[in-house]
Scaffold this motif. Structure first.
Motif, PDB file in Angstrom:
ATOM      1  N   ILE A   1       0.863  -1.178   0.000  1.00 16.33           N
ATOM      2  CA  ILE A   1       0.000   0.000   0.000  1.00 16.33           C
ATOM      3  C   ILE A   1       0.900   1.227   0.000  1.00 16.33           C
TER       4      ILE A   1
ATOM      5  N   TRP B   1      -1.917   6.468   0.095  1.00 13.17           N
ATOM      6  CA  TRP B   1      -3.157   5.800   0.482  1.00 13.17           C
ATOM      7  C   TRP B   1      -3.195   5.559   1.992  1.00 13.17           C
ATOM      8  N   TYR B   2      -2.071   5.155   2.566  1.00 18.89           N
ATOM      9  CA  TYR B   2      -2.032   4.940   4.009  1.00 18.89           C
ATOM     10  C   TYR B   2      -2.356   6.229   4.760  1.00 18.89           C
TER      11      TYR B   2
ATOM     12  N   ILE C   1      -6.177   7.076   4.322  1.00 19.62           N
ATOM     13  CA  ILE C   1      -7.030   6.198   5.126  1.00 19.62           C
ATOM     14  C   ILE C   1      -6.925   6.548   6.601  1.00 19.62           C
TER      15      ILE C   1
END
Length: 402
Positions: free
Chosen positions: A231, A235-236, A239
């Motif tokens: 990932i 994106w981490y 999120i």
């Protein structure tokens, strides 16, 4: 031009990865090549021993990967019956399933405390059925944890059931037990208030917040995401930031409604009429999000002292959270912009150089292609990658490459 150019040949040339093909020119003094030269002519037992010692060294991540590979072999050969392997796909799916239920715990427990009537209620009510589902999932997870192999301090896989049980009982079992024990029901039955909806039973409902200890699974999941190459960092970050914002605004909405409800909606920020619980939740969430984003329309405002105190605390925490969210996202965007800016600066310099020497269109294209390839592969050069690993592993990698 005084020196001959490599582009003077008539045929079309492919761009060359300079970080892999020009080692003998660019890195003649590199310690990585010295390591390769010093070990290429000998394979004595002492070097093999040092290689094994290098593999066992911690802190670089390579030893853990080799340990995992060794443990996967042990899974097929030595795993006792009905024992779960921590790296198996089956357990990964189960752990992901418990993480989802742990996240749902945040919403269900806080919503139940704030908006649902006090007391236990009918056993077949929707809220109780959902609660039974939560208890079933996490009770099963306790049984799985008692049969889950683990790594000891030396990274050896432990499959002895007594050691597994003792390791689980030392800490995580008690958190999981708190997460499934029905404290609220036991207290209400002890007081004889099972079917009573009053201010006292709603205060006692706060004991249900002990279920939030289930969130240690979510923490483990984010730790895995932080160091996983599956990932991206963008994106981490998205999120983590937006997930945290959603949870925080939900908690604020439930808290604000709970304060008004405990005062029987007398002289409070909200005066409910015939709205359903879900409609009241949407109203509370609307106030929470409007306040969190510092928009502040003013259509809902704290009235009594309890609401004002919570509103002040909420806004102070919001300043920290919004700064953290905006700052972390901005850092990633700026870092990416700096990389693109450096490439564009080099491209502009190349264009000016080509115009100065009247390069033809084909040569310009090949130069730009080579520049782009070099720019994209710069971060995966030998120096950038191998500098984090011990000497023995660097030697193996260099011998493999060159």
């Amino acid at each position: 031009m005084n020196s001959p150019s490599s582009f003077e040949s008539g045929g079309e040339e492919k761009p060359v990865d300079t970080h892999r093909k020009s080692v003998q020119f660019q890195h003649q003094d590199s310690p990585y090549l010295d390591d390769a030269k010093s070990t290429k002519s000998t394979k004595s037992s002492s070097s093999q021993a040092s290689g094994r010692a290098g593999v066992k060294s911690r802190g670089m991540g390579m030893s853990h990967a080799l340990s995992v590979k060794h443990q996967k072999l042990k899974e097929n050969d030595e795993m006792p019956k009905f024992l779960f392997f921590p790296y198996s796909n089956g357990y990964k799916c189960w752990f992901g399933w418990t993480v989802i239920w742990a996240v749902l715990t945040i919403y269900f427990e806080t919503y139940s405390i704030a908006f649902l009537p006090g007391g236990i209620g009918p056993r077949n009510s929707p809220a109780n059925i959902v609660e039974y589902c939560f208890l079933t999932v996490f009770a099963m997870d306790i049984l799985v944890s008692f049969n889950l192999a683990y790594e000891d301090e030396s990274e050896d896989l432990v499959t002895d059931r007594k050691k597994i049980a003792w390791n689980y009982l030392r800490m995580w079992f008690w958190l999981d037990l708190i997460g499934v024990f029905p404290f609220y029901s036991v207290i209400l039955e002890a007081k004889g208030l099972e079917d009573v909806d009053s201010r006292e039973t709603r205060y006692l409902a706060l004991v249900g917040l002990t279920r939030l200890v289930r969130l240690h699974r979510v923490v483990k999941c984010f730790e895995w995401m932080q160091y996983s190459d599956k990932i991206s960092l963008m994106w981490y970050t998205m999120i983590r930031n937006f997930g945290g914002a959603l949870v925080w605004t939900h908690l604020a909405a439930c808290t604000m409604f709970y304060i008004a409800r405990q005062q029987d909606f007398q002289d409070t920020w909200l005066e409910p009429g015939t709205e359903t619980n879900f409609e009241l939740y949407l109203t509370s969430l609307y106030w929470s999000i409007v306040t969190f984003t510092t928009v502040g329309y003013g259509d809902f405002s704290p009235v009594n002292s309890a609401e004002q105190v919570f509103g002040m605390i909420y806004m102070f925490v919001n300043m920290v959270m919004t700064s953290w969210i905006i700052g972390s996202i901005t850092l990633l965007v700026v870092k990416n912009d700096e990389k693109n800016g450096e490439y564009r600066s080099n491209l502009q310099l190349l264009s000016e150089y080509a115009n100065l020497h009247n390069f033809d269109k084909g040569l310009r294209k090949r130069l730009k292609t080579q520049l782009q390839l070099d720019f994209n592969n710069r971060e995966v050069s030998d120096e950038n990658v191998l500098q984090n690993f011990p000497r023995t592993l660097r030697r193996k990698v260099i011998r493999q490459l060159y």
